[in-house]
Scaffold this motif. Structure first.
Motif, short mmCIF file in Angstrom:
data_model
loop_
_atom_site.label_atom_id
_atom_site.label_comp_id
_atom_site.label_asym_id
_atom_site.label_seq_id
_atom_site.Cartn_x
_atom_site.Cartn_y
_atom_site.Cartn_z
N ASP A 66 -43.89 40.86 48.39
CA ASP A 66 -45.35 41.45 49.39
C ASP A 66 -46.45 40.82 48.15
OD1 ASP A 66 -43.77 41.99 50.65
OD2 ASP A 66 -43.93 44.23 51.04
N THR A 123 -35.52 48.29 44.65
CA THR A 123 -35.65 47.79 46.04
C THR A 123 -36.49 47.72 45.90
OG1 THR A 123 -33.16 48.34 46.20
CG2 THR A 123 -34.17 47.28 48.48
N ALA A 130 -36.75 35.24 45.08
CA ALA A 130 -36.95 36.74 46.63
C ALA A 130 -35.40 36.13 46.50
CB ALA A 130 -37.30 35.75 47.88
N ARG A 170 -39.70 45.41 46.72
CA ARG A 170 -40.10 44.22 47.41
C ARG A 170 -42.01 44.43 47.23
NH1 ARG A 170 -35.56 47.27 51.15
NH2 ARG A 170 -33.97 46.02 51.29
N GLU A 203 -32.67 38.40 46.16
CA GLU A 203 -32.96 40.09 46.02
C GLU A 203 -31.45 40.44 46.00
OE1 GLU A 203 -34.73 44.05 48.50
OE2 GLU A 203 -35.46 42.07 48.47
#
Length: 382
Positions: free
Chosen positions: A67, A59, A83, A63, A85
């Motif tokens: 980013d 996770t 994205a 991210r 996720e």
């Protein structure tokens, strides 16, 4: 973060890199994202209540990757697609760890680059730690790793690889030894243990046994800043647990009846470990194992070590005769020649050869040891 959490994170790194690649990240970006997540975890504790460290790392790494995409002004459509996720814990079970071993030791890389990339992408060391181990500036190591990853651009993670090359690189990693804050040999053992679990190959087990048996002698190898030869080491300092494990792993590998060179080398190390004193060493068996090694390929280094073993088993003159088959450009040739001459009673020749060996030595510890040996014999002649 507890030591247990840190160890679990580092064990998960290869698999997490593979997961990010399968989600659409390229290898270089995935590896960078996992490193970023790892650094964040090291800087501040993983929050309490995390049950699955691996899922947490996936996770946080994902991210970090997103980013980076945003900071690079990635196309909005691609970002929106990537994205999506999954929730923490929804992690695929496909394990690309073995593919990552193959990728980091790809033939497109030099041995030095493969070692550095393996330490970072598989072992999970930071660039600074790797630079410290290689005694180079961090910026130099960062550039080396970056170039290595560029060379691998476009090579899929699931491409078949060469297990023998992976083992060769891991053994090179192991031989980097201890430097700075990281015991590189211990890292090589940890990573090889993972490889052994992935492949169930007897030769990988042989490599693991060889590493364990050699590393067991580490506490007795350098005392007070001085190199201590195997024959003179305090064997009570040897790590008994590592020896016990190494012998058990080796026996399991040999029982599968697919002998390889790492198993043969481990058998020699096991015979040294089994002897309560240097005088009790079974040199006859060691010579036989060196003969097995030569059957896998004629190596001047193996012939040199065999000559020393012959000198112990059959006397120094036999050892000197065996050494005649080895060229003097082979590393430690003159040290072996000096030792056998001393065993034969020719202290003048031995002193001269120890001096020549010291001149050719590649490490300060070894050079100082050889110079002391030469001076010891010169003192005997006065």
């Amino acid at each position: 973060m507890t030591q247990t959490d840190a160890a679990a994170l580092r064990r998960a790194i290869p698999e997490v890199v593979g997961i990010l690649v399968r989600r659409g990240a390229d290898f270089a970006s995935a590896e960078d994202a996992v490193q970023t997540a790892l650094l964040r975890a090291l800087e501040r504790p993983v929050r309490e209540g995390v049950r699955d460290i691996r899922a947490w790392l996936v996770t946080v790494s994902w991210r970090a990757f997103l980013d980076q995409l945003r900071s690079d002004n990635a196309r909005a459509a691609r970002e929106e697609r990537l994205a999506q996720e999954p929730e923490p814990g929804a992690v695929p079970q496909h394990d690309d760890t073995l593919g990552l071993y193959f990728l980091c030791t790809h033939p497109a890389l030099t041995a030095t680059s493969a070692i550095a990339l393996t330490l970072r992408a598989v072992a999970g060391l930071t660039t600074r730690q790797i630079a410290d181990a290689f005694l180079v500036p961090e910026a130099t190591m960062a550039q080396r790793i970056s170039r290595a990853k560029q060379r691998l651009t476009g090579i899929p993670l699931d491409q078949p690889g060469d297990l023998s090359r992976v083992m060769r690189v891991l053994y090179l990693v192991f031989n980097e030894g201890y430097s700075g804050e990281i015991d590189i040999s211990a890292e090589a053992i940890r990573v090889t243990r993972q490889l052994a679990a992935l492949t169930r190959e007897p030769e990988v087990d042989g490599l693991l046994a060889l590493m364990l048996l050699h590393h067991a002698r580490q506490p007795a190898r350098v005392i007070g800043g001085r190199l201590v030869p195997l024959a003179d080491q305090d064997r009570t300092r040897w790590n008994v647990d590592a020896i016990t494990e190494g012998v058990a792993v080796l026996q399991s590998a040999l029982a599968r009846d697919r002998l390889g060179q790492y198993q043969a080398q481990a058998a020699i190390a096991a015979l040294h470990a089994d002897a309560p004193t240097a005088a009790d060493t079974d040199w006859v068996q060691i010579v036989e194992w060196y003969d097995e090694l030569l059957a896998f390929g004629d190596s001047p280094v193996i012939r040199l070590n065999r000559a020393v073993a012959v000198g112990e088993a059959d006397g120094p003159l036999a050892g000197l005769a065996a050494l005649d088959q080895v060229g003097e450009d082979v590393p430690r040739y003159h040290a072996a020649l000096a030792y056998l001459h001393e065993r034969a009673g020719d202290t003048d020749a031995a002193a001269a050869e120890y001096g020549e060996a010291a001149r050719r030595a590649t490490s300060a510890l070894e050079q100082q040891h050889l110079l002391r040996q030469a001076e010891r014999l010169r003192q005997l002649r006065r």
